[in-house]
Design an enzyme around this catalytic site. Structure first.
Site, PDB file in Angstrom:
ATOM      1  N   GLU A 151       0.684  -1.272   0.065  1.00  0.00           N
ATOM      2  CA  GLU A 151       0.317   0.257   0.368  1.00  0.00           C
ATOM      3  C   GLU A 151       1.093   1.005  -0.079  1.00  0.00           C
ATOM      4  O   GLU A 151       0.648   2.143   1.058  1.00  0.00           O
ATOM      5  CB  GLU A 151      -1.286  -0.138   0.836  1.00  0.00           C
ATOM      6  CG  GLU A 151      -1.621  -1.467   0.789  1.00  0.00           C
ATOM      7  CD  GLU A 151      -3.028  -1.007   2.201  1.00  0.00           C
ATOM      8  OE1 GLU A 151      -4.191  -1.380   1.883  1.00  0.00           O
ATOM      9  OE2 GLU A 151      -2.213  -0.421   3.193  1.00  0.00           O
ATOM     10  N   GLU A 313      -6.469  -8.085  -0.919  1.00  0.00           N
ATOM     11  CA  GLU A 313      -7.353  -7.669  -0.061  1.00  0.00           C
ATOM     12  C   GLU A 313      -8.604  -7.353   0.009  1.00  0.00           C
ATOM     13  O   GLU A 313      -9.151  -5.982  -0.707  1.00  0.00           O
ATOM     14  CB  GLU A 313      -7.268  -6.411   1.028  1.00  0.00           C
ATOM     15  CG  GLU A 313      -5.332  -6.600   1.266  1.00  0.00           C
ATOM     16  CD  GLU A 313      -4.723  -5.459   2.208  1.00  0.00           C
ATOM     17  OE1 GLU A 313      -5.809  -4.946   3.251  1.00  0.00           O
ATOM     18  OE2 GLU A 313      -3.554  -5.645   2.967  1.00  0.00           O
TER      19      GLU A 313
END
Length: 683
Positions: A151, A313
């Site tokens: 991320e 995710e």
């Protein structure tokens, strides 16, 4: 992506952290993953200290065991490079690697993403751990791909360490070549900010009135994006120097990062982290709130990054840290619905986050599939059902393209410049969401398309309608491209604050809306930012009921005889003045609205656009999203019910639901949070 991942069907998987759990649990966990039909397991993105417990000493034994055991159960492993969380031995010995706030406060060990991309030492040590991992695992038959970092730019997307200031100067010198060019681009003659030596130049710093030079701030964001991409490229290049068999990606999508450039230049495909419940934290009081359906907008943005994508995710439970991100528990059926939401918008691989809820650290309330106790729960049962269904239909939908005839245009320059400029920046997301709602609730699939200096007419021609709400920065080259698009038959909609800035963020010395004046056929006679000091204006479009407007108003003036005014203001000093125009150009037409879009305004203009839709196929309720994916000569219609109640829809021809296998026609019910995937030949 099908060729890259070497799969013939859509696949599921899960994120797993063997270092968090006793080794006694591993085999049972992997066995249960396989029983759920999972094919992938993602691990290691936060495990630097496990691999390198002290500087220069490496230990792969823990993950060797975990990876080999995963392979025993036919699970393919995705390895993360662990650079999102530098070890404490590293940050203590080399504090220069740490990120620093704009105020000069150093971010210390204790959370994550506390490093900066431009520290030579951090790049050296990140390159070394990446090299050691690639060297060790490039021939491991169970490892199929790599995730770079985790991320990028999450948590924080600004960087002010000494290394960042130094590299910013180098970046500027390469871009501008001379201080005179820099001073011109930044308009430093204003307030006597002129630079006479490169050493005087820094990233933005605190000022007396908390106001930054906006042109300086825009370049800062471009620099941050380039720094982030360079850091990712360094790791990707190392991995590819060892293997061409294992693919490379990363997950995101966060601020101050040109994800299109990142994907096109470095990655094999993009991976997104999808948490639809994020949109339920703050109450949405707007008309027809999207709530978790807003994630379809985000997924549409991801889809434009280039080709099919993965979800690394996928939300699997309620989300929350111990001190923030409060989310409710997904209702029965929502996890399945959100999985199909990702699939509907183009995902060909979906990994749930995470296998088991953590019992330690900041994310003890960021729930996984399994609870702490490891006993059966309804989330496991729901994902098991979803997995069984996707195993049945996955080969049909793998590689199928998302079909959209309309697109909302976005670009990084306006997004980043708009962070500083409240005269248009806040309107960008409002209008984008308003138009997305209008398309959604009229069941018209839509793309979010990134417009760049390299965009071609051929790329835009696939769309019958483009919406470009508040493109303050708009170059002559882009204006020419949009004019060509309209001339060949396209329709385009502009909003207020369009076309008055150049690439530096400085306003042109020409009538608004700048270079698209000829295409729109109007100029802006007057304008005002709206606030509580004036009565709330209204606008009447197409002779219909008056609608409230907010944010900003521009009063339009006809410059071309063939301009038609379709809307007028009321309840303001500019009452009865033009608010909406339309002008034909070639085979298409251009609309210009002198305000900020809300759902009602976008919906009214959409009706005039005469966009092809799917009313000849279905009658659908507002709560049902329609997505269309095509593969060769087959078309798949995905109907997703975002309501907890049954929805009555009408199919105007016989179609087969791939999930249930039933042939459906006429009026049918979709249960709350249920999904149909329909296919059928036209007669």
């Amino acid at each position: 992506m099908k060729e890259i991942i070497n799969e013939s069907a859509i696949t599921l998987g899960v994120c797993y952290y063997p270092e968090h759990w006793s080794e006694d649990l591993w085999e049972s966990d992997f066995e249960r993953m396989k029983a759920l039909g999972f094919r992938y397991v993602r691990m290691a993105e936060f495990a630097w200290t496990i691999f390198e417990p002290c500087e220069g000493e490496f230990d792969f034994s823990l993950f060797d065991k975990a990876i080999n055991l995963a392979g025993k159960y036919d699970l393919k492993v995705i390895l993360g490079t662990p650079t999102a969380t530098p070890p404490v031995w590293l940050t203590e010995k080399y504090p220069e690697v740490l990120n620093v706030s704009q105020d000069g406060v150093t971010y210390r060990h204790g959370s994550r993403r506390h490093y900066n991309y431009n520290s030579d030492k951090y790049r050296e040590l990140s390159a070394r751990i990446t090299t050691k991992m690639a060297e060790h695992y490039h021939n491991n038959k169970n490892v199929v791909g790599w995730q770079i970092d985790n991320e990028l730019n999450c948590e924080i997307s600004v960087f002010y360490s000494d290394a960042d200031h130094e590299k910013f100067r180098e970046w500027l010198q390469e871009k501008y070549q001379s201080l005179n060019a820099l001073n011109e681009a930044w308009g430093t003659v204003f307030w006597n900010q002129t630079y006479t030596d490169w050493n005087q130049v820094y990233l933005t710093r605190p000022t007396v009135n908390d106001s930054q030079n906006p042109h300086h701030a825009l370049d800062e964001k471009r620099f941050i994006s380039d720094s982030t991409i360079a850091f990712a490229k360094m790791q990707a290049d190392i991995i590819r120097s060892y293997t061409k068999q294992q693919w490379v990606t990363t997950n995101g999508m966060f601020g101050h990062l040109d994800n299109h450039k990142l994907t096109q230049d470095i990655l094999d495909f993009y991976a997104y982290d999808s948490y639809p419940n994020f949109n339920k934290i703050i109450e949405d009081t707007s008309v027809k709130p999207l709530q978790d359906r807003k994630w379809s907008l985000n997924l549409s943005t991801v889809r434009n990054l280039g080709g099919p994508f993965a979800i690394f995710e996928q939300q699997a439970g309620p989300g929350g840290w111990v001190n923030r991100i409060e989310q409710p528990t997904p209702k029965p059926g929502q996890l399945r619905l959100w999985t199909y939401q990702s699939l509907a918008h183009g995902a060909d691989m979906i990994l749930y986050f995470r296998w088991r809820t953590a019992t330690k650290g900041s994310e003890i309330y960021w729930h996984g599939i399994n609870d702490y106790h490891n006993l059966p729960n309804r989330r496991i049962a729901e994902i098991e059902q979803t997995s069984q269904e996707i195993q049945k239909i996955g080969s049909d939908l793998i590689g199928a393209s998302y079909e959209a005839n309309v697109a909302i245009l976005t670009d990084y320059d306006n997004e980043w410049d708009g962070e500083e400029d409240v005269w248009y920046g806040p309107f960008l997301s409002e209008s984008k969401e308003a138009w997305f709602k209008a398309f959604q609730y009229n069941h018209i699939p839509v793309d979010i398309y990134n417009l760049s200096e390299t965009t071609t007419l051929d790329e835009l021609k696939k769309y019958q309608v483009l919406v470009y709400p508040h493109a303050a920065i708009l170059t002559e080259k882009t204006a020419t491209l949009l004019e060509e698009y309209v001339a060949q038959g396209g329709k385009i909609v502009f909003g207020c604050r369009t076309g008055y800035k150049d690439k530096t963020g400085q306003p042109y010395m020409m009538a608004f809306p700048g270079y698209i004046k000829e295409l729109a056929g109007v100029t802006v006679e007057d304008y005002t930012l709206l606030n509580h000091l004036q009565p709330s204006p209204t606008v009447q479009l197409f002779g219909q009921d008056k609608l409230d407007v907010h944010g900003f108003n521009e009063i339009l003036h006809k410059e071309k005889d063939d301009v038609v005014f379709l809307g007028y203001y009321g309840n303001a000093y500019y009452a009865n003045k033009p608010a909406l125009s339309r002008r034909s150009h070639g085979n298409g037409c251009a609309y210009y609205f002198g305000g900020v879009f809300n759902f009602e305004i976008a919906n009214a203009i959409l009706a005039d656009l005469n966009v092809p839709d799917y009313r000849n196929e279905f009658d659908l309720t507002d709560n049902v999203e329609l997505a269309v994916r095509k593969k060769k000569d087959k078309t798949y219609y995905l109907l997703l019910n975002f309501s907890d109640s049954k929805q009555h829809v009408y199919l105007k021809r016989s179609m087969r639901d791939l999930i249930s296998g039933k042939q459906l026609n006429g009026e049918v019910e979709i249960d709350g949070y249920d999904v149909f995937i329909l296919s059928g030949k036209k007669v």
